[in-house]
Design a protein around this motif. Structure first.
Motif, PDB file in Angstrom:
ATOM      1  N   ILE A   1       0.820  -1.215   0.000  1.00  8.78           N
ATOM      2  CA  ILE A   1       0.000   0.000   0.000  1.00  8.78           C
ATOM      3  C   ILE A   1       0.853   1.262   0.000  1.00  8.78           C
ATOM      4  O   ILE A   1       0.308   2.365   0.013  1.00  8.78           O
ATOM      5  N   GLY A   2       2.175   1.120  -0.013  1.00 11.29           N
ATOM      6  CA  GLY A   2       2.989   2.322  -0.074  1.00 11.29           C
ATOM      7  C   GLY A   2       4.339   2.162   0.596  1.00 11.29           C
ATOM      8  O   GLY A   2       4.692   1.091   1.094  1.00 11.29           O
ATOM      9  N   ILE A   3       5.075   3.260   0.609  1.00 12.06           N
ATOM     10  CA  ILE A   3       6.399   3.306   1.223  1.00 12.06           C
ATOM     11  C   ILE A   3       6.261   3.891   2.621  1.00 12.06           C
ATOM     12  O   ILE A   3       5.656   4.952   2.800  1.00 12.06           O
ATOM     13  N   ASP A   4       6.815   3.206   3.613  1.00 12.73           N
ATOM     14  CA  ASP A   4       6.766   3.721   4.980  1.00 12.73           C
ATOM     15  C   ASP A   4       7.884   4.725   5.223  1.00 12.73           C
ATOM     16  O   ASP A   4       7.634   5.841   5.663  1.00 12.73           O
ATOM     17  N   ALA A   5       9.114   4.338   4.949  1.00 18.75           N
ATOM     18  CA  ALA A   5      10.247   5.242   5.176  1.00 18.75           C
ATOM     19  C   ALA A   5      11.434   4.785   4.349  1.00 18.75           C
ATOM     20  O   ALA A   5      11.667   3.585   4.175  1.00 18.75           O
ATOM     21  N   ILE A   6      12.167   5.745   3.827  1.00 14.00           N
ATOM     22  CA  ILE A   6      13.455   5.469   3.196  1.00 14.00           C
ATOM     23  C   ILE A   6      14.529   5.696   4.249  1.00 14.00           C
ATOM     24  O   ILE A   6      14.579   6.748   4.881  1.00 14.00           O
ATOM     25  N   HIS A   7      15.379   4.698   4.471  1.00 15.19           N
ATOM     26  CA  HIS A   7      16.411   4.790   5.501  1.00 15.19           C
ATOM     27  C   HIS A   7      17.723   5.340   4.952  1.00 15.19           C
ATOM     28  O   HIS A   7      18.437   6.068   5.656  1.00 15.19           O
ATOM     29  N   ALA A   8      18.030   4.997   3.718  1.00 19.28           N
ATOM     30  CA  ALA A   8      19.276   5.476   3.125  1.00 19.28           C
ATOM     31  C   ALA A   8      19.130   5.442   1.610  1.00 19.28           C
ATOM     32  O   ALA A   8      18.416   4.596   1.054  1.00 19.28           O
ATOM     33  N   ALA A   9      19.797   6.382   0.954  1.00 16.21           N
ATOM     34  CA  ALA A   9      19.737   6.437  -0.507  1.00 16.21           C
ATOM     35  C   ALA A   9      21.024   7.047  -1.050  1.00 16.21           C
ATOM     36  O   ALA A   9      21.720   7.807  -0.363  1.00 16.21           O
ATOM     37  N   HIS A  10      21.312   6.683  -2.284  1.00 11.13           N
ATOM     38  CA  HIS A  10      22.414   7.291  -3.026  1.00 11.13           C
ATOM     39  C   HIS A  10      21.893   7.607  -4.416  1.00 11.13           C
ATOM     40  O   HIS A  10      21.229   6.788  -5.054  1.00 11.13           O
ATOM     41  N   PHE A  11      22.156   8.832  -4.883  1.00 12.40           N
ATOM     42  CA  PHE A  11      21.739   9.225  -6.227  1.00 12.40           C
ATOM     43  C   PHE A  11      22.955   9.816  -6.925  1.00 12.40           C
ATOM     44  O   PHE A  11      23.583  10.747  -6.416  1.00 12.40           O
ATOM     45  N   GLN A  12      23.291   9.255  -8.077  1.00 13.40           N
ATOM     46  CA  GLN A  12      24.397   9.776  -8.858  1.00 13.40           C
ATOM     47  C   GLN A  12      23.827  10.542 -10.044  1.00 13.40           C
ATOM     48  O   GLN A  12      23.165   9.978 -10.904  1.00 13.40           O
ATOM     49  N   HIS A  13      24.086  11.858 -10.067  1.00 15.08           N
ATOM     50  CA  HIS A  13      23.524  12.748 -11.082  1.00 15.08           C
ATOM     51  C   HIS A  13      24.656  13.521 -11.741  1.00 15.08           C
ATOM     52  O   HIS A  13      25.423  14.228 -11.073  1.00 15.08           O
ATOM     53  N   LYS A  14      24.780  13.335 -13.053  1.00 16.31           N
ATOM     54  CA  LYS A  14      25.836  13.996 -13.824  1.00 16.31           C
ATOM     55  C   LYS A  14      27.215  13.706 -13.230  1.00 16.31           C
ATOM     56  O   LYS A  14      28.092  14.589 -13.165  1.00 16.31           O
ATOM     57  N   GLY A  15      27.390  12.461 -12.761  1.00 11.93           N
ATOM     58  CA  GLY A  15      28.679  12.037 -12.244  1.00 11.93           C
ATOM     59  C   GLY A  15      28.951  12.424 -10.807  1.00 11.93           C
ATOM     60  O   GLY A  15      29.992  12.058 -10.243  1.00 11.93           O
ATOM     61  N   ARG A  16      28.019  13.126 -10.164  1.00 13.15           N
ATOM     62  CA  ARG A  16      28.223  13.548  -8.780  1.00 13.15           C
ATOM     63  C   ARG A  16      27.370  12.681  -7.859  1.00 13.15           C
ATOM     64  O   ARG A  16      26.222  12.347  -8.181  1.00 13.15           O
ATOM     65  N   ASP A  17      27.934  12.310  -6.711  1.00 14.43           N
ATOM     66  CA  ASP A  17      27.252  11.429  -5.769  1.00 14.43           C
ATOM     67  C   ASP A  17      26.529  12.233  -4.693  1.00 14.43           C
ATOM     68  O   ASP A  17      27.110  13.148  -4.098  1.00 14.43           O
ATOM     69  N   TYR A  18      25.266  11.854  -4.462  1.00 15.30           N
ATOM     70  CA  TYR A  18      24.459  12.494  -3.420  1.00 15.30           C
ATOM     71  C   TYR A  18      23.936  11.401  -2.484  1.00 15.30           C
ATOM     72  O   TYR A  18      23.182  10.522  -2.911  1.00 15.30           O
ATOM     73  N   TYR A  19      24.336  11.470  -1.224  1.00 12.71           N
ATOM     74  CA  TYR A  19      23.890  10.499  -0.227  1.00 12.71           C
ATOM     75  C   TYR A  19      22.791  11.121   0.636  1.00 12.71           C
ATOM     76  O   TYR A  19      22.748  12.343   0.844  1.00 12.71           O
ATOM     77  N   ALA A  20      21.920  10.249   1.139  1.00 12.32           N
ATOM     78  CA  ALA A  20      20.848  10.697   2.048  1.00 12.32           C
ATOM     79  C   ALA A  20      20.624   9.616   3.096  1.00 12.32           C
ATOM     80  O   ALA A  20      20.414   8.449   2.755  1.00 12.32           O
ATOM     81  N   PHE A  21      20.680  10.017   4.364  1.00  9.22           N
ATOM     82  CA  PHE A  21      20.450   9.091   5.470  1.00  9.22           C
ATOM     83  C   PHE A  21      19.387   9.690   6.398  1.00  9.22           C
ATOM     84  O   PHE A  21      19.491  10.850   6.794  1.00  9.22           O
ATOM     85  N   ARG A  22      18.383   8.870   6.703  1.00  5.94           N
ATOM     86  CA  ARG A  22      17.304   9.319   7.591  1.00  5.94           C
ATOM     87  C   ARG A  22      17.778   9.208   9.039  1.00  5.94           C
ATOM     88  O   ARG A  22      18.219   8.148   9.481  1.00  5.94           O
ATOM     89  N   TYR A  23      17.662  10.313   9.778  1.00  4.67           N
ATOM     90  CA  TYR A  23      18.188  10.334  11.138  1.00  4.67           C
ATOM     91  C   TYR A  23      17.366  11.307  11.978  1.00  4.67           C
ATOM     92  O   TYR A  23      16.916  12.345  11.477  1.00  4.67           O
ATOM     93  N   ARG A  24      17.172  10.942  13.253  1.00  5.59           N
ATOM     94  CA  ARG A  24      16.402  11.808  14.144  1.00  5.59           C
ATOM     95  C   ARG A  24      17.328  12.839  14.785  1.00  5.59           C
ATOM     96  O   ARG A  24      18.285  12.504  15.484  1.00  5.59           O
ATOM     97  N   GLU A  25      17.043  14.100  14.527  1.00  6.07           N
ATOM     98  CA  GLU A  25      17.780  15.215  15.104  1.00  6.07           C
ATOM     99  C   GLU A  25      16.774  16.233  15.614  1.00  6.07           C
ATOM    100  O   GLU A  25      15.838  16.605  14.896  1.00  6.07           O
TER     101      GLU A  25
END
Length: 437
Positions: free
Chosen positions: A217-241
């Motif tokens: 029925i859907g996505i609950d949460a993304i915990h970590a991701a990496h996206f490479q766009h035009k050769g550059r790396d973009y990381y994303a980590f879900r964290y409570r702050e």
């Protein structure tokens, strides 16, 4: 006399072992014990009854339907021969639980009938959405009415893809939930221009998917991701702050940029976001998907965030002079009823947060000077006063070691998902154990 005593002694000596033998034989051949053991072995505990929406399914006949066009609660239950006074009482009694006017065409519902020759309707269950459902007892006296939820199962998943045409199609081609495309575009809204993604850009993602009745029925949460766009790396980590979950990169920097709280410095709210507002000029009720800020004519109006002007001109639908700014692939803002535009503002121009873009006016369908300010998220209007504002500051220095330790295994898992070799970025060694998330 002596012979009698000797005879009695012999009898006793023979009787004791005989009685012991008989007792042992009876224990070994006791029919009742054998029967009990057979009963225990051959007849295990009966399984629990099958439940449907919290009701014992085998106690009823059930029929499933879908709400037809123009059907309401009365039409549904009258067709089941439920008396109108009962229907009226159910509708009145349910107001604090669920507004039956919100019953939607196409949603499923189930009728539970008594398991006898009369097949009298006993319960009505309406599925509000994928998880929640409304339960109504159709009796003459006791009428239970409540909302309950189906059990939700979260399944940890991971996936990756190389973009050939679009993020949506790539998710589909890699057997991933296509809603990941929307989630990723929101996470990277401030760092990746999804209107400019190219063939060969790629992503990897670790996430939880929601299942109800074995159906996604859907996505609950993304915990970590990496996206490479035009050769550059973009990381994303879900964290409570600061008690709020947000996304940060491998160095602890926030992936979000802040919006201004309002596009004017001095104003008051004269009309709020509404799906049905009485229009002061047209004299009819219609949606007002924005916030009106009352202010004197000529009051400066500012862009609430960096973006590109996609429209600047006259709105023939009543907005008067207006400006539309696309901030990223997710958010767009609109500024209406302007008296005029700031010098140099034109279509295609990049503007910065807090940059002057126009002046409050009363052009178009307006009864007085004000700014009609609107925010669109993925093309749908949202209340500007209720936009979530996760922290935009980086991970606090005192939390950095714990953050780095928390993301280390996620980083390793992401790297193992990559379709081609990727150099692992350098990270300082943590010294503090990560707190449970």
């Amino acid at each position: 006399m002596k012979k009698v005593l000797i005879a009695l002694l012999v009898v006793l000596l023979l009787a004791v072992p005989a009685s012991i033998y008989i007792h042992q034989w009876r224990l070994a051949n006791d029919v009742s014990v054998v029967q009990d053991s057979l009963l225990i072995e051959d007849f295990p505990e009966p399984p629990p009854p099958r439940m449907l929406y919290g009701l014992v399914e085998d106690s009823f006949y059930t029929e499933q339907y879908k709400v037809a066009r123009n059907q309401n609660l009365a039409a549904i239950l009258l067709a089941q021969d439920v008396d109108y006074p009962i229907i009226h009482h159910l509708a009145e009694k349910s107001k604090d639980v669920f507004d039956v006017r919100r019953i939607r065409t196409g949603n499923p519902y189930t009728i539970f009938y008594s398991k006898d020759t009369l097949r009298k309707p006993a319960w009505f269950v309406y599925e509000i959405d994928h998880t929640d459902y409304l339960v109504m007892q159709l009796s003459d006296s006791l009428q239970k009415i409540y909302v309950d939820s189906k059990p939700l199962e979260l399944v940890r998943k991971a996936g990756s893809g190389i973009i050939e045409s679009s993020l949506w199609n790539t998710a589909h081609d890699n057997n991933l939930n296509q809603l990941l495309a929307i989630e990723l575009s929101e996470i990277y809204a401030w760092t990746v221009d999804f209107f400019g993604i190219e063939k060969g850009d790629n992503f990897r993602v670790i996430y939880d998917e929601q299942y109800v009745d074995s159906t996604s029925i859907g996505i609950d949460a993304i915990h970590a991701a990496h996206f490479q766009h035009k050769g550059r790396d973009y990381y994303a980590f879900r964290y409570r702050e600061d008690s709020t979950f947000s996304f940060f990169d491998e160095e602890g920097n926030s992936l979000r940029k802040a919006f201004l709280k309002a596009p004017l410095k001095f104003s008051r709210i004269s009309s709020r976001f509404s799906h049905s507002r009485f229009h002061p000029v047209l004299k009819i009720r219609r949606p007002h998907h924005g916030v009106d800020y009352a202010a004197p004519s000529g009051t400066p109006v500012y862009a609430i965030g960096d973006g590109t002007v996609t429209h600047r001109g006259w709105d023939p639908k009543g907005g008067g002079n207006y400006i539309r700014i696309r901030h990223n692939s997710v958010y767009t803002t609109v500024y209406m009823h302007l008296q005029g535009f700031a010098k140099g503002i034109r279509k295609g121009q990049f503007v910065q947060q807090s940059q002057l873009i126009g002046y409050v006016g009363s052009t178009g369908l307006s009864t007085g000077p004000h700014l009609d300010f609107r925010v669109y998220r993925n093309g749908s209007a949202v209340d500007p006063l209720k936009i979530e504002a996760p922290p935009v500051d980086p991970i606090a220095q005192e939390n950095m070691a714990a953050y780095l330790e928390y993301i280390a295994p996620l980083m390793d898992e992401l790297l193992n998902l990559q379709q081609k070799p990727l150099e692992k970025p350098a990270m300082d060694a943590p010294v503090v154990a990560a707190p449970p998330q």
